[in-house]
Every structure is written in structure tokens, then in C-alpha cells.
Design a protein around this motif. Structure first.
Motif, PDB file in Angstrom:
ATOM      1  N   LEU A   1      21.124  -6.522   4.207  1.00  0.00           N
ATOM      2  CA  LEU A   1      21.355  -6.098   5.588  1.00  0.00           C
ATOM      3  C   LEU A   1      22.793  -6.379   6.001  1.00  0.00           C
ATOM      4  N   ILE A   2      23.259  -7.573   5.724  1.00  0.00           N
ATOM      5  CA  ILE A   2      24.624  -7.955   6.105  1.00  0.00           C
ATOM      6  C   ILE A   2      25.641  -7.061   5.399  1.00  0.00           C
ATOM      7  N   LEU A   3      25.453  -6.843   4.113  1.00  0.00           N
ATOM      8  CA  LEU A   3      26.376  -5.985   3.358  1.00  0.00           C
ATOM      9  C   LEU A   3      26.358  -4.551   3.880  1.00  0.00           C
ATOM     10  N   ALA A   4      25.178  -4.046   4.216  1.00  0.00           N
ATOM     11  CA  ALA A   4      25.071  -2.686   4.745  1.00  0.00           C
ATOM     12  C   ALA A   4      25.758  -2.572   6.101  1.00  0.00           C
ATOM     13  N   LEU A   5      25.594  -3.576   6.948  1.00  0.00           N
ATOM     14  CA  LEU A   5      26.255  -3.576   8.258  1.00  0.00           C
ATOM     15  C   LEU A   5      27.774  -3.589   8.093  1.00  0.00           C
ATOM     16  N   GLU A   6      28.243  -4.448   7.206  1.00  0.00           N
ATOM     17  CA  GLU A   6      29.686  -4.537   6.979  1.00  0.00           C
ATOM     18  C   GLU A   6      30.246  -3.217   6.452  1.00  0.00           C
ATOM     19  N   SER A   7      29.540  -2.624   5.525  1.00  0.00           N
ATOM     20  CA  SER A   7      29.993  -1.366   4.933  1.00  0.00           C
ATOM     21  C   SER A   7      29.959  -0.220   5.942  1.00  0.00           C
ATOM     22  N   GLU A   8      28.875  -0.088   6.650  1.00  0.00           N
ATOM     23  CA  GLU A   8      28.710   1.028   7.591  1.00  0.00           C
ATOM     24  C   GLU A   8      29.681   0.969   8.756  1.00  0.00           C
ATOM     25  N   PHE A   9      29.910  -0.229   9.274  1.00  0.00           N
ATOM     26  CA  PHE A   9      30.719  -0.356  10.477  1.00  0.00           C
ATOM     27  C   PHE A   9      32.141  -0.858  10.215  1.00  0.00           C
ATOM     28  N   GLY A  10      32.483  -1.093   8.940  1.00  0.00           N
ATOM     29  CA  GLY A  10      33.842  -1.514   8.607  1.00  0.00           C
ATOM     30  C   GLY A  10      34.203  -2.856   9.216  1.00  0.00           C
ATOM     31  N   ILE A  11      33.262  -3.782   9.177  1.00  0.00           N
ATOM     32  CA  ILE A  11      33.461  -5.105   9.762  1.00  0.00           C
ATOM     33  C   ILE A  11      33.228  -6.179   8.710  1.00  0.00           C
ATOM     34  N   GLU A  12      33.576  -7.395   9.048  1.00  0.00           N
ATOM     35  CA  GLU A  12      33.279  -8.543   8.199  1.00  0.00           C
ATOM     36  C   GLU A  12      32.494  -9.529   9.049  1.00  0.00           C
ATOM     37  N   ILE A  13      31.326  -9.918   8.553  1.00  0.00           N
ATOM     38  CA  ILE A  13      30.469 -10.847   9.279  1.00  0.00           C
ATOM     39  C   ILE A  13      30.591 -12.218   8.632  1.00  0.00           C
ATOM     40  N   ASP A  14      30.999 -13.187   9.413  1.00  0.00           N
ATOM     41  CA  ASP A  14      31.132 -14.562   8.959  1.00  0.00           C
ATOM     42  C   ASP A  14      29.771 -15.072   8.475  1.00  0.00           C
ATOM     43  N   ALA A  15      29.780 -15.879   7.422  1.00  0.00           N
ATOM     44  CA  ALA A  15      28.534 -16.406   6.856  1.00  0.00           C
ATOM     45  C   ALA A  15      27.712 -17.145   7.901  1.00  0.00           C
ATOM     46  N   GLY A  16      28.361 -17.927   8.727  1.00  0.00           N
ATOM     47  CA  GLY A  16      27.642 -18.652   9.777  1.00  0.00           C
ATOM     48  C   GLY A  16      27.015 -17.715  10.787  1.00  0.00           C
ATOM     49  N   ASP A  17      27.756 -16.671  11.162  1.00  0.00           N
ATOM     50  CA  ASP A  17      27.227 -15.693  12.106  1.00  0.00           C
ATOM     51  C   ASP A  17      26.059 -14.911  11.509  1.00  0.00           C
ATOM     52  N   SER A  18      26.127 -14.651  10.216  1.00  0.00           N
ATOM     53  CA  SER A  18      25.072 -13.859   9.579  1.00  0.00           C
ATOM     54  C   SER A  18      23.714 -14.565   9.657  1.00  0.00           C
ATOM     55  N   LEU A  19      23.731 -15.884   9.701  1.00  0.00           N
ATOM     56  CA  LEU A  19      22.479 -16.640   9.782  1.00  0.00           C
ATOM     57  C   LEU A  19      21.777 -16.450  11.122  1.00  0.00           C
ATOM     58  N   GLU A  20      22.534 -16.049  12.126  1.00  0.00           N
ATOM     59  CA  GLU A  20      21.966 -15.837  13.460  1.00  0.00           C
ATOM     60  C   GLU A  20      21.411 -14.424  13.636  1.00  0.00           C
ATOM     61  N   LEU A  21      21.680 -13.538  12.699  1.00  0.00           N
ATOM     62  CA  LEU A  21      21.218 -12.152  12.791  1.00  0.00           C
ATOM     63  C   LEU A  21      19.827 -12.045  12.196  1.00  0.00           C
ATOM     64  N   THR A  22      18.841 -12.479  12.945  1.00  0.00           N
ATOM     65  CA  THR A  22      17.469 -12.555  12.455  1.00  0.00           C
ATOM     66  C   THR A  22      16.538 -11.542  13.091  1.00  0.00           C
ATOM     67  N   SER A  23      17.098 -10.564  13.778  1.00  0.00           N
ATOM     68  CA  SER A  23      16.287  -9.500  14.362  1.00  0.00           C
ATOM     69  C   SER A  23      17.178  -8.306  14.678  1.00  0.00           C
ATOM     70  N   TYR A  24      16.541  -7.189  14.916  1.00  0.00           N
ATOM     71  CA  TYR A  24      17.300  -6.004  15.341  1.00  0.00           C
ATOM     72  C   TYR A  24      18.052  -6.308  16.621  1.00  0.00           C
ATOM     73  N   GLU A  25      17.381  -6.951  17.542  1.00  0.00           N
ATOM     74  CA  GLU A  25      18.002  -7.296  18.825  1.00  0.00           C
ATOM     75  C   GLU A  25      19.217  -8.195  18.643  1.00  0.00           C
ATOM     76  N   ALA A  26      19.125  -9.153  17.723  1.00  0.00           N
ATOM     77  CA  ALA A  26      20.244 -10.072  17.490  1.00  0.00           C
ATOM     78  C   ALA A  26      21.442  -9.348  16.877  1.00  0.00           C
ATOM     79  N   VAL A  27      21.154  -8.375  16.035  1.00  0.00           N
ATOM     80  CA  VAL A  27      22.250  -7.605  15.426  1.00  0.00           C
ATOM     81  C   VAL A  27      22.942  -6.793  16.492  1.00  0.00           C
TER      82      VAL A  27
END
Length: 70
Positions: free
Chosen positions: A44-70
């Protein structure tokens, strides 16, 4: 979320978690989807980064536990 981002995000969730096209992706959460394991989370994290051209910090990625959180 803007009208261009939401469909892209929906498709990422459908692809990563192998959801049907008519699935309510807004209700998807880590504790509610058995397929959401550590490998799926990394995908999920890799797909988000690829699709939106962003980099998600490892610490932040742990908080992305739902669609709403993303």
C-alpha cells in the motif's frame, strides 16, 4: 480529498487488498480486513508513493491504518 485524488486512492485500495469494484473502500481499515498484513501494508505504501509521486516517512506509514487515515 479532491475529486481527482479519490478515484486513484480507491483503485489503489482495491488493487492492494483485492477488493471487488463495488466494495466500500472508505470502510477499509487494518483491523477489519484480514488481507491487511505487513506485506500488504508495505505494498500500500509503495503504491501510494508511486501513484502520487510522494515519499512517506517510515514513522508516518505506521499511522496509515485505514482508508480514512490515508
Amino acid at each position: 480529498m479532491d475529486s481527482l485524488t479519490e478515484p486513484r486512492l480507491d483503485e489503489i485500495f482495491r488493487y492492494v487488498f483485492k477488493l471487488r469494484q463495488d466494495a466500500d473502500v472508505a470502510a477499509v481499515a487494518q483491523d477489519a480486513v484480514p488481507e491487511w498484513d505487513s506485506l500488504a501494508h508495505a505494498s500500500l505504501i509503495l503504491a501510494l508513493e508511486s501513484e502520487f509521486g510522494i515519499e512517506i516517512d517510515a514513522g508516518d506509514s505506521l499511522e496509515l491504518t485505514s482508508y480514512e487515515a490515508v
